[in-house]
Design a protein around this motif. Structure first.
Motif, PDB file in Angstrom:
ATOM      1  N   SER A 110      10.237  69.554  26.297  1.00  0.00           N
ATOM      2  CA  SER A 110      11.017  68.155  25.509  1.00  0.00           C
ATOM      3  C   SER A 110      12.039  67.577  26.556  1.00  0.00           C
ATOM      4  CB  SER A 110      11.591  69.212  24.323  1.00  0.00           C
ATOM      5  OG  SER A 110      10.590  69.357  23.553  1.00  0.00           O
ATOM      6  N   THR A 111      12.395  66.152  25.799  1.00  0.00           N
ATOM      7  CA  THR A 111      14.152  65.535  26.569  1.00  0.00           C
ATOM      8  C   THR A 111      14.948  65.872  26.000  1.00  0.00           C
ATOM      9  OG1 THR A 111      12.888  63.422  26.811  1.00  0.00           O
ATOM     10  CG2 THR A 111      11.696  65.088  28.474  1.00  0.00           C
ATOM     11  N   CYS A 112      15.771  65.624  26.157  1.00  0.00           N
ATOM     12  CA  CYS A 112      17.226  64.873  24.297  1.00  0.00           C
ATOM     13  C   CYS A 112      16.659  64.405  24.038  1.00  0.00           C
ATOM     14  CB  CYS A 112      18.470  65.350  25.724  1.00  0.00           C
ATOM     15  SG  CYS A 112      18.669  63.820  26.747  1.00  0.00           S
ATOM     16  N   SER A 113      15.971  63.168  24.660  1.00  0.00           N
ATOM     17  CA  SER A 113      15.543  61.938  23.846  1.00  0.00           C
ATOM     18  C   SER A 113      13.845  62.091  22.991  1.00  0.00           C
ATOM     19  CB  SER A 113      15.113  60.712  24.688  1.00  0.00           C
ATOM     20  OG  SER A 113      14.833  60.931  25.361  1.00  0.00           O
ATOM     21  N   LYS A 114      12.671  63.115  23.504  1.00  0.00           N
ATOM     22  CA  LYS A 114      11.350  63.418  23.208  1.00  0.00           C
ATOM     23  C   LYS A 114      11.459  64.611  22.702  1.00  0.00           C
ATOM     24  CE  LYS A 114       7.079  61.996  24.756  1.00  0.00           C
ATOM     25  NZ  LYS A 114       5.749  61.210  25.353  1.00  0.00           N
ATOM     26  N   LEU A 135      13.537  69.116  20.187  1.00  0.00           N
ATOM     27  CA  LEU A 135      14.836  68.331  21.356  1.00  0.00           C
ATOM     28  C   LEU A 135      15.292  69.493  21.837  1.00  0.00           C
ATOM     29  CD1 LEU A 135      15.289  65.377  19.512  1.00  0.00           C
ATOM     30  CD2 LEU A 135      13.907  65.232  21.012  1.00  0.00           C
ATOM     31  N   HIS A 138      21.401  67.313  24.484  1.00  0.00           N
ATOM     32  CA  HIS A 138      22.233  66.182  25.744  1.00  0.00           C
ATOM     33  C   HIS A 138      22.509  66.745  26.363  1.00  0.00           C
ATOM     34  CE1 HIS A 138      21.024  62.973  23.420  1.00  0.00           C
ATOM     35  NE2 HIS A 138      21.234  63.147  22.256  1.00  0.00           N
ATOM     36  N   CYS A 150      25.440  61.032  28.213  1.00  0.00           N
ATOM     37  CA  CYS A 150      24.393  61.991  27.940  1.00  0.00           C
ATOM     38  C   CYS A 150      24.325  61.550  29.619  1.00  0.00           C
ATOM     39  CB  CYS A 150      23.290  62.013  27.119  1.00  0.00           C
ATOM     40  SG  CYS A 150      21.705  63.368  27.605  1.00  0.00           S
ATOM     41  N   ASP A 152      21.253  62.703  31.326  1.00  0.00           N
ATOM     42  CA  ASP A 152      20.211  61.782  30.874  1.00  0.00           C
ATOM     43  C   ASP A 152      19.618  60.830  30.762  1.00  0.00           C
ATOM     44  OD1 ASP A 152      19.414  64.261  32.684  1.00  0.00           O
ATOM     45  OD2 ASP A 152      18.894  65.268  30.773  1.00  0.00           O
ATOM     46  N   CYS A 153      19.798  61.418  29.158  1.00  0.00           N
ATOM     47  CA  CYS A 153      19.518  59.612  28.220  1.00  0.00           C
ATOM     48  C   CYS A 153      20.615  58.715  28.111  1.00  0.00           C
ATOM     49  CB  CYS A 153      19.211  60.232  26.806  1.00  0.00           C
ATOM     50  SG  CYS A 153      20.603  60.406  25.622  1.00  0.00           S
ATOM     51  N   ALA A 155      22.681  58.130  26.386  1.00  0.00           N
ATOM     52  CA  ALA A 155      23.460  58.497  24.813  1.00  0.00           C
ATOM     53  C   ALA A 155      24.855  58.830  24.447  1.00  0.00           C
ATOM     54  CB  ALA A 155      22.584  59.331  23.841  1.00  0.00           C
TER      55      ALA A 155
END
Length: 347
Positions: A110-114, A135, A138, A150, A152-153, A155
């Protein structure tokens, strides 16, 4: 016909029982087969296992790899409190959980968005398993602001602000003013650049015609803007001295104006203190000064004279604030009297 039906039903039951027995035999012959819900892989489901599943379902612990498949007791594809409940019932023999030797075959983290997932197959019975991973949090680095980005993503996420990082009373991250720290910094500045006089540090305006200055006491408890007027007799002796002190509270939220007027007679003076209403000054309406203290040893002024004194004192207070604003700008302090609540005076 009825007898034939009974024989047929018995055969079906015997076949299903033998199939179950065969399946149990398949798993029981594998020493690596464990019941679903067995989180520590000791061969049995206990209350400790149920607790671990529950903690994993709410993100208090991370269930990684094969443990995630065994935590999904009801095999609905996610780990939840329902799985923990089944494991707890199994720990007290209120429920029997199936036994498998699951071999993980495919993992997507998992990632913070998927969301990710893990897939596996039982070595014994070839049954397939799949569980979705939650998830990831973040990757944030909160500072003094109420939101963080975040890494990574990208957000922007609301966060609980941390502490400011103040230097010279101003936060180096968000630019906010820290009033109490700012006041302390002003006192430090006066002590470093001023002169020591009568238990106070003072900075006087370089223009001798301008009767303004900045004063802090040696205990750093008070910070004043000073304005003084005096008159001399024919011999040059001071016969009247009028001192105004604009005093700020520790957070610059409140301020007051003190007036001390002296004559050549030692026992004659006027000592008055006013509170300053910022709203009235900003709106340019009467009533900016309210008398809070009075000690007068000269002939008592009439009410109209006291009102005239208050109006002139208000004009002096505004002049003191405007001088202070110029002082802040000339010395590059990075803030103005508008930041202290006197917004209209800067327009």
């Amino acid at each position: 016909m009825k007898k034939l039906f009974c024989i047929f039903l018995c055969c079906i039951l015997m076949f299903s029982m033998s199939a179950v027995a065969f399946a149990d035999d398949v798993h029981s012959s594998d020493p690596n087969a464990k019941p679903l819900g067995d989180m520590d892989f000791d061969g049995k489901v206990t209350a400790s296992d149920a607790r671990e599943i529950l903690r994993g379902s709410v993100g208090l612990v991370s269930l990684i790899g094969i443990t995630e498949l065994y935590a999904d007791v009801n095999q609905d594809g996610t780990v939840s409190a329902a799985d923990a409940r089944m494991a707890l019932r199994a720990s007290v023999e209120l429920e029997t959980l199936p036994v498998h030797n699951i071999d993980p075959e495919e993992i997507e983290f998992s990632t913070c968005s998927k969301k990710g997932y893990i897939k596996g197959t039982c070595v014994c019975c070839k049954m397939e398993f799949r569980c979705e991973s939650p998830l990831m949090p973040h990757k944030l680095f909160p500072d003094c602001r109420p939101e963080a980005t975040c890494e990574d993503c990208g957000a922007v996420v609301p966060v609980t602000p941390g502490s400011h990082s103040f230097a010279d009373g101003i936060c180096t991250v968000c630019g906010d003013l820290h009033m109490s720290g700012l006041r302390w910094y002003m006192c430090e500045y006066v002590r470093e650049h001023g002169v020591y006089q009568e238990q106070s540090y003072c900075i006087w305006d370089e223009n001798p015609e301008t009767p303004f200055g900045l004063i802090c006491d040696e205990e750093f408890e008070n910070l004043y803007i000073y304005c003084g007027f005096y008159s001399n007799d024919e011999d040059g002796n001071i016969v009247f001295l009028c001192n105004y002190y604009l005093d700020f509270s520790s957070d610059f939220e409140d301020c007051s104006l003190g007036l001390l007027a002296l004559t050549e007679a030692e026992d004659e003076y006027i000592d008055i203190n006013y509170s300053i209403d910022k709203k009235s000054i900003n709106q340019n309406t009467p009533g900016a000064l309210t008398e809070t203290y009075r000690d007068i040893t000269t002939d008592m002024p009439t009410p109209s004279e006291m009102e005239a004194l208050k109006l002139s004192s208000e004009a002096v207070a505004i002049s003191m604030l405007l001088w202070f604003d110029e002082f802040l700008a000339e010395n590059e302090f990075g803030f103005s009297i508008a930041d202290l609540g006197f917004t209209s005076l800067c327009e």
